[in-house]
Write an enzyme that holds these catalytic residues in place. Structure first.
Site, PDB file in Angstrom:
ATOM      1  N   ASN A 211      50.071 -23.831  45.061  1.00  0.00           N
ATOM      2  CA  ASN A 211      49.907 -22.473  44.530  1.00  0.00           C
ATOM      3  C   ASN A 211      48.937 -21.756  45.464  1.00  0.00           C
ATOM      4  O   ASN A 211      47.727 -21.948  45.396  1.00  0.00           O
ATOM      5  CB  ASN A 211      49.349 -22.561  43.109  1.00  0.00           C
ATOM      6  CG  ASN A 211      49.149 -21.192  42.484  1.00  0.00           C
ATOM      7  OD1 ASN A 211      49.339 -20.158  43.128  1.00  0.00           O
ATOM      8  ND2 ASN A 211      48.746 -21.187  41.224  1.00  0.00           N
TER       9      ASN A 211
ATOM     10  N   ARG B 106      54.674 -22.265  44.047  1.00  0.00           N
ATOM     11  CA  ARG B 106      54.677 -21.166  43.092  1.00  0.00           C
ATOM     12  C   ARG B 106      54.752 -19.862  43.877  1.00  0.00           C
ATOM     13  O   ARG B 106      53.929 -19.620  44.754  1.00  0.00           O
ATOM     14  CB  ARG B 106      53.396 -21.185  42.268  1.00  0.00           C
ATOM     15  CG  ARG B 106      53.324 -20.000  41.338  1.00  0.00           C
ATOM     16  CD  ARG B 106      52.007 -19.955  40.587  1.00  0.00           C
ATOM     17  NE  ARG B 106      52.040 -18.861  39.645  1.00  0.00           N
ATOM     18  CZ  ARG B 106      51.026 -18.045  39.418  1.00  0.00           C
ATOM     19  NH1 ARG B 106      49.892 -18.189  40.065  1.00  0.00           N
ATOM     20  NH2 ARG B 106      51.143 -17.078  38.547  1.00  0.00           N
TER      21      ARG B 106
ATOM     22  N   HIS C   5      54.079 -15.033  34.801  1.00  0.00           N
ATOM     23  CA  HIS C   5      53.728 -16.242  34.034  1.00  0.00           C
ATOM     24  C   HIS C   5      54.987 -16.872  33.432  1.00  0.00           C
ATOM     25  O   HIS C   5      54.917 -17.589  32.434  1.00  0.00           O
ATOM     26  CB  HIS C   5      52.767 -15.959  32.857  1.00  0.00           C
ATOM     27  CG  HIS C   5      51.377 -15.557  33.238  1.00  0.00           C
ATOM     28  ND1 HIS C   5      50.624 -14.681  32.464  1.00  0.00           N
ATOM     29  CD2 HIS C   5      50.593 -15.893  34.287  1.00  0.00           C
ATOM     30  CE1 HIS C   5      49.440 -14.512  33.026  1.00  0.00           C
ATOM     31  NE2 HIS C   5      49.403 -15.237  34.134  1.00  0.00           N
TER      32      HIS C   5
ATOM     33  N   ARG D 246      41.642  -7.147  34.559  1.00  0.00           N
ATOM     34  CA  ARG D 246      42.687  -6.115  34.596  1.00  0.00           C
ATOM     35  C   ARG D 246      42.726  -5.351  33.273  1.00  0.00           C
ATOM     36  O   ARG D 246      42.567  -5.945  32.206  1.00  0.00           O
ATOM     37  CB  ARG D 246      44.072  -6.735  34.831  1.00  0.00           C
ATOM     38  CG  ARG D 246      44.221  -7.391  36.173  1.00  0.00           C
ATOM     39  CD  ARG D 246      45.653  -7.892  36.384  1.00  0.00           C
ATOM     40  NE  ARG D 246      45.649  -9.010  37.310  1.00  0.00           N
ATOM     41  CZ  ARG D 246      46.309 -10.144  37.125  1.00  0.00           C
ATOM     42  NH1 ARG D 246      47.062 -10.325  36.053  1.00  0.00           N
ATOM     43  NH2 ARG D 246      46.225 -11.098  38.009  1.00  0.00           N
TER      44      ARG D 246
ATOM     45  N   GLU E 117      51.979 -25.591  34.435  1.00  0.00           N
ATOM     46  CA  GLU E 117      52.895 -24.950  35.381  1.00  0.00           C
ATOM     47  C   GLU E 117      53.228 -25.892  36.539  1.00  0.00           C
ATOM     48  O   GLU E 117      54.339 -25.876  37.055  1.00  0.00           O
ATOM     49  CB  GLU E 117      52.274 -23.649  35.900  1.00  0.00           C
ATOM     50  CG  GLU E 117      52.249 -22.562  34.839  1.00  0.00           C
ATOM     51  CD  GLU E 117      51.216 -21.484  35.090  1.00  0.00           C
ATOM     52  OE1 GLU E 117      50.010 -21.779  34.929  1.00  0.00           O
ATOM     53  OE2 GLU E 117      51.594 -20.365  35.436  1.00  0.00           O
TER      54      GLU E 117
END
Ligand code: ADP
Length: 403
Positions: A13, A94, A183, A244, A387
């Site tokens: 990742n 990813r 996601h 965010r 993940e």
């Protein structure tokens, strides 16, 4: 030392200044080694590598992603796995944005790398970093199949009404403007695990999943297929996140440009890096936020209240979109570890069949588990996301299909 790496998958990742990785067995999920390279391109970089509960640390400047991954491979070799000699079954990457082009795990070749690079217009912070990781891994393991797994893929089939922004349709079409969602690997994995725990076929279930980490997103899933999700063209839309803003009046952007004379990059940075929990309270880590609240900090309290208010707004919307829900599942750093958030997000909803058992909710556990009272009409669960395992399995499956 455990078995050789040849049947394992290396999952990478690669972010703008970091590379996270795991070497794992896709069948058992057992992780042989994992770690992270940080502060790539800065004066003081570093690596943390974990094998069998032991951590190796290196502190040195790391010029770029290629140097970072070479350091990872050197550290692997020094701690028992020479990946170049042993080989690995596959490398799973990813990749954040698949645009309209990629919606399933994809075997990487030069054309695929070029297409992922072209999608950088949609994900300027993420896709170039993903490509850097892919190119470094291809150089180090030239004979090994490399597979891209896209964060947007699960949401590719969102219904038109959910994915369409109400702007000039020609402008939207010319610039690829639609809701993509992110996601996805986590929402797919977690909703699948929730169905397993319920002992039900995912095809029979209406589910809502809250992935609450530094980034945060919600999804509504009917029969195993997403019908809505909170993130949009970019990962900025939706829930309040660590740094965010999530949803805003889009008029705020024009107002900031005109009144505060901020240029577009500054506004982008403000909304992505200096907003959310951090913008409201000064801290972005949820544990610190809880400490501030406990000490009576009013700004921290407000940040928390805004966070919960937004969660509940999405919960309400998705309950109606689905026409009722069988399972609500919390995952990721905050979702897995904050009983307070879970209790507050679902408080006062027993008339909808939604209840949280206070004992189950506060039990110390890392396992996937129910936190609703037994026999409740709506199952409420905590499911640790994974993940890396989902990416490793997708990569292995693709490689096996090719024979
Ligand atoms: P990322 O989006 O970076 O993968 P994570 O899923 O690791 O993020 O989530 C990070 C967030 O989880 C941070 O805000 C962190 O404070 C929060 N978190 C981790 N452990 C706990 C805990 N025990 N209680 C509350 N929040 C936690």
């Amino acid at each position: 030392m455990s078995e050789t790496a040849e049947n394992m998958v290396l999952v990478i990742n690669s972010g703008s200044s970091s590379i996270k990785y795991q070497l794992l067995d896709p069948d058992s999920g057992v992780v042989a080694a994992s770690g992270m390279v940080e502060r790539i391109g800065e004066d003081e970089g570093g690596l943390e590598h974990r094998v069998d509960g032991e951590t190796t640390e290196r502190r040195e400047p790391i010029a770029d992603h290629a140097a970072g991954l070479r350091l990872v491979f050197d550290t692997f070799a020094a701690t028992g796995h020479d990946l170049v000699r042993e080989g690995v079954r596959a490398v799973g990457h990813r990749v954040v944005h698949g645009g309209e082009v990629f919606y399933r795990p994809t075997l990487i070749d030069d054309d695929v790398v070029a297409s992922i690079s072209e999608l950088a217009a949609l994900a300027p912070l993420h896709n170039p970093a993903n490509v850097a990781g892919i190119e470094s891994a291809r150089a180090l393991l030239p004979g090994v199949p490399q597979v891209a797994v896209f964060d947007t893929a699960f949401f590719h089939g969102l219904p038109a009404a959910a994915k369409t922004y109400a702007i000039d349709a020609k402008v939207a079409a010319a610039h690829g403007i639609r809701k993509y969602g992110f996601h996805g690997t986590s929402h797919e994995y977690v909703s699948g695990r929730a169905a397993e725990l319920l002992g039900r076929d995912p095809a029979e279930l209406n589910q809502i999943v809250f992935h609450l980490g530094n980034g945060a997103s919600a999804s509504a899933i009917r029969g195993g297929r997403p019908v809505d999700t909170s993130m949009g063209l970019t990962p900025l839309e939706g829930l309040v996140m660590g740094t965010r803003s999530g949803d805003l009046d889009p008029g705020i952007v024009a107002h900031l440009a005109r009144s505060a004379h901020l240029d577009i990059d500054r506004i982008d940075a403000l909304l992505n890096r200096d907003s959310g929990i951090k913008g409201l309270s000064g801290v972005n880590d949820f544990r610190e936020l809880r400490r501030l609240i406990a000490s009576g900090d009013e700004a921290a309290r407000l940040a928390y209240d805004v966070y919960i208010h937004r969660l509940r707004r999405y919960l309400g919307a998705y309950l109606i979109e689905l026409g009722g829900v069988d399972a609500i599942t919390f995952t990721a750093g905050v979702g897995e570890n904050s009983p307070q958030v879970r209790a507050d997000a679902l408080a006062g909803l027993s008339r909808f069949g939604i209840e949280v058992d206070p004992v189950a909710n506060t039990a110390e556990s890392r396992a996937a588990r129910f936190i609703s009272p037994s026999g409740a009409p709506v199952a409420v669960l905590v499911v640790p996301t994974n993940e890396e395992l989902a990416i490793a399995r997708a990569a292995r499956q693709l490689v096996e299909r090719r024979g």
